[in-house]
Design a protein around this motif. Sequence first.
Motif, PDB file in Angstrom:
ATOM      1  N   ALA A 183      67.985  20.642 -18.038  1.00 21.05           N
ATOM      2  CA  ALA A 183      67.173  21.855 -18.189  1.00 21.05           C
ATOM      3  C   ALA A 183      67.977  23.140 -18.013  1.00 21.05           C
ATOM      4  CB  ALA A 183      66.026  21.825 -17.172  1.00 21.05           C
ATOM      5  N   ALA A 184      69.224  23.015 -17.614  1.00 23.11           N
ATOM      6  CA  ALA A 184      70.045  24.191 -17.312  1.00 23.11           C
ATOM      7  C   ALA A 184      70.334  25.012 -18.570  1.00 23.11           C
ATOM      8  CB  ALA A 184      71.360  23.751 -16.674  1.00 23.11           C
ATOM      9  N   ARG A 185      70.553  26.299 -18.351  1.00 26.06           N
ATOM     10  CA  ARG A 185      70.973  27.201 -19.433  1.00 26.06           C
ATOM     11  C   ARG A 185      72.504  27.251 -19.405  1.00 26.06           C
ATOM     12  NH1 ARG A 185      71.636  33.066 -19.362  1.00 26.06           N
ATOM     13  NH2 ARG A 185      71.827  33.704 -21.523  1.00 26.06           N
ATOM     14  N   TRP A 186      73.131  26.511 -20.297  1.00 25.97           N
ATOM     15  CA  TRP A 186      74.581  26.404 -20.347  1.00 25.97           C
ATOM     16  C   TRP A 186      75.165  27.584 -21.094  1.00 25.97           C
ATOM     17  CZ3 TRP A 186      77.159  22.808 -17.621  1.00 25.97           C
ATOM     18  CH2 TRP A 186      76.416  21.756 -17.093  1.00 25.97           C
ATOM     19  N   ARG A 187      76.282  28.110 -20.574  1.00 24.92           N
ATOM     20  CA  ARG A 187      76.962  29.258 -21.193  1.00 24.92           C
ATOM     21  C   ARG A 187      78.432  28.939 -21.396  1.00 24.92           C
ATOM     22  NH1 ARG A 187      75.499  33.838 -17.056  1.00 24.92           N
ATOM     23  NH2 ARG A 187      75.856  32.109 -15.653  1.00 24.92           N
ATOM     24  N   GLU A 229      87.903  27.335 -31.438  1.00 22.77           N
ATOM     25  CA  GLU A 229      88.600  26.063 -31.600  1.00 22.77           C
ATOM     26  C   GLU A 229      87.764  24.865 -31.176  1.00 22.77           C
ATOM     27  OE1 GLU A 229      90.493  28.434 -29.435  1.00 22.77           O
ATOM     28  OE2 GLU A 229      90.965  29.414 -31.316  1.00 22.77           O
ATOM     29  N   GLY A 230      86.751  25.070 -30.385  1.00 26.41           N
ATOM     30  CA  GLY A 230      85.893  23.973 -29.944  1.00 26.41           C
ATOM     31  C   GLY A 230      86.315  23.331 -28.635  1.00 26.41           C
ATOM     32  N   ALA A 231      87.495  23.631 -28.130  1.00 25.86           N
ATOM     33  CA  ALA A 231      87.957  23.067 -26.867  1.00 25.86           C
ATOM     34  C   ALA A 231      87.538  23.996 -25.741  1.00 25.86           C
ATOM     35  CB  ALA A 231      89.468  22.886 -26.884  1.00 25.86           C
ATOM     36  N   CYS A 232      86.292  23.886 -25.317  1.00 30.11           N
ATOM     37  CA  CYS A 232      85.736  24.841 -24.365  1.00 30.11           C
ATOM     38  C   CYS A 232      85.049  24.122 -23.212  1.00 30.11           C
ATOM     39  CB  CYS A 232      84.694  25.719 -25.048  1.00 30.11           C
ATOM     40  SG  CYS A 232      85.249  26.461 -26.566  1.00 30.11           S
ATOM     41  N   VAL A 233      84.849  24.869 -22.157  1.00 34.01           N
ATOM     42  CA  VAL A 233      83.986  24.405 -21.083  1.00 34.01           C
ATOM     43  C   VAL A 233      82.758  25.310 -21.048  1.00 34.01           C
ATOM     44  CG1 VAL A 233      85.825  23.398 -19.708  1.00 34.01           C
ATOM     45  CG2 VAL A 233      85.178  25.763 -19.327  1.00 34.01           C
ATOM     46  N   GLU A 234      81.679  24.772 -20.532  1.00 33.38           N
ATOM     47  CA  GLU A 234      80.449  25.532 -20.346  1.00 33.38           C
ATOM     48  C   GLU A 234      80.076  25.464 -18.883  1.00 33.38           C
ATOM     49  OE1 GLU A 234      78.003  24.819 -24.431  1.00 33.38           O
ATOM     50  OE2 GLU A 234      78.117  23.111 -23.068  1.00 33.38           O
ATOM     51  N   ILE A 291      76.936  25.256  -9.068  1.00 38.95           N
ATOM     52  CA  ILE A 291      77.389  25.645 -10.391  1.00 38.95           C
ATOM     53  C   ILE A 291      77.897  24.377 -11.057  1.00 38.95           C
ATOM     54  CG2 ILE A 291      78.991  27.073 -11.725  1.00 38.95           C
ATOM     55  CD1 ILE A 291      76.987  28.685  -9.992  1.00 38.95           C
ATOM     56  N   ALA A 292      77.432  24.120 -12.276  1.00 35.94           N
ATOM     57  CA  ALA A 292      77.849  22.934 -13.018  1.00 35.94           C
ATOM     58  C   ALA A 292      78.777  23.358 -14.150  1.00 35.94           C
ATOM     59  CB  ALA A 292      76.631  22.211 -13.578  1.00 35.94           C
ATOM     60  N   VAL A 293      79.782  22.526 -14.428  1.00 40.51           N
ATOM     61  CA  VAL A 293      80.744  22.780 -15.495  1.00 40.51           C
ATOM     62  C   VAL A 293      80.861  21.497 -16.315  1.00 40.51           C
ATOM     63  CG1 VAL A 293      83.137  23.403 -16.011  1.00 40.51           C
ATOM     64  CG2 VAL A 293      82.008  24.388 -14.021  1.00 40.51           C
ATOM     65  N   ARG A 294      80.856  21.649 -17.652  1.00 42.35           N
ATOM     66  CA  ARG A 294      80.974  20.478 -18.521  1.00 42.35           C
ATOM     67  C   ARG A 294      81.822  20.814 -19.749  1.00 42.35           C
ATOM     68  NH1 ARG A 294      74.953  20.233 -21.338  1.00 42.35           N
ATOM     69  NH2 ARG A 294      75.260  22.053 -22.684  1.00 42.35           N
ATOM     70  N   ASP A 295      82.226  19.785 -20.468  1.00 48.17           N
ATOM     71  CA  ASP A 295      82.957  19.909 -21.720  1.00 48.17           C
ATOM     72  C   ASP A 295      81.951  20.222 -22.823  1.00 48.17           C
ATOM     73  OD1 ASP A 295      84.378  19.536 -24.100  1.00 48.17           O
ATOM     74  OD2 ASP A 295      85.347  17.697 -23.410  1.00 48.17           O
ATOM     75  N   ASP A 354      81.055  17.533 -25.322  1.00 46.02           N
ATOM     76  CA  ASP A 354      80.344  16.344 -24.840  1.00 46.02           C
ATOM     77  C   ASP A 354      79.208  16.760 -23.907  1.00 46.02           C
ATOM     78  OD1 ASP A 354      79.634  13.745 -24.239  1.00 46.02           O
ATOM     79  OD2 ASP A 354      81.359  13.375 -22.938  1.00 46.02           O
ATOM     80  N   PRO A 355      78.182  17.451 -24.446  1.00 46.23           N
ATOM     81  CA  PRO A 355      77.121  17.954 -23.575  1.00 46.23           C
ATOM     82  C   PRO A 355      76.331  16.868 -22.846  1.00 46.23           C
ATOM     83  CG  PRO A 355      76.591  18.347 -25.880  1.00 46.23           C
ATOM     84  CD  PRO A 355      77.993  17.823 -25.832  1.00 46.23           C
ATOM     85  N   ALA A 356      76.344  15.655 -23.348  1.00 48.43           N
ATOM     86  CA  ALA A 356      75.643  14.566 -22.658  1.00 48.43           C
ATOM     87  C   ALA A 356      76.554  13.871 -21.649  1.00 48.43           C
ATOM     88  CB  ALA A 356      75.129  13.549 -23.670  1.00 48.43           C
ATOM     89  N   GLY A 357      77.812  14.275 -21.601  1.00 49.74           N
ATOM     90  CA  GLY A 357      78.768  13.649 -20.696  1.00 49.74           C
ATOM     91  C   GLY A 357      78.642  14.165 -19.276  1.00 49.74           C
ATOM     92  N   PRO A 358      79.611  13.830 -18.442  1.00 46.11           N
ATOM     93  CA  PRO A 358      79.554  14.219 -17.035  1.00 46.11           C
ATOM     94  C   PRO A 358      79.745  15.718 -16.836  1.00 46.11           C
ATOM     95  CG  PRO A 358      81.663  13.229 -17.523  1.00 46.11           C
ATOM     96  CD  PRO A 358      80.823  13.084 -18.768  1.00 46.11           C
ATOM     97  N   ALA A 359      79.280  16.194 -15.706  1.00 48.70           N
ATOM     98  CA  ALA A 359      79.466  17.594 -15.308  1.00 48.70           C
ATOM     99  C   ALA A 359      80.102  17.608 -13.921  1.00 48.70           C
ATOM    100  CB  ALA A 359      78.133  18.332 -15.285  1.00 48.70           C
ATOM    101  N   LEU A 360      80.965  18.573 -13.698  1.00 50.97           N
ATOM    102  CA  LEU A 360      81.519  18.806 -12.371  1.00 50.97           C
ATOM    103  C   LEU A 360      80.591  19.773 -11.653  1.00 50.97           C
ATOM    104  CD1 LEU A 360      85.252  19.343 -13.358  1.00 50.97           C
ATOM    105  CD2 LEU A 360      84.224  17.277 -12.410  1.00 50.97           C
TER     106      LEU A 360
END
Length: 66
Positions: free
Chosen positions: A11-15, A23-28, A36-40, A43-49
Amino acid sequence: MTPTTSAALAAARWRKSSRSGDEGACVEMAVVPGAIAVRDSKDPAGPALIFPPTVWTAFAAAPPRP
């Protein structure tokens, strides 16, 4: 710190960073309850730190490394 659930991440609003380019090689990042969550972005369905807000603030305030 409040545990972060997969529902909170979904449900989070990812930025994406304004410096990420196209280039597409980003973190959100997203603010979730108590953390605070961080993800690739590729791979939005993948793991988050998950970081405590104080750790994220210190990271964001640090000067860039050469």
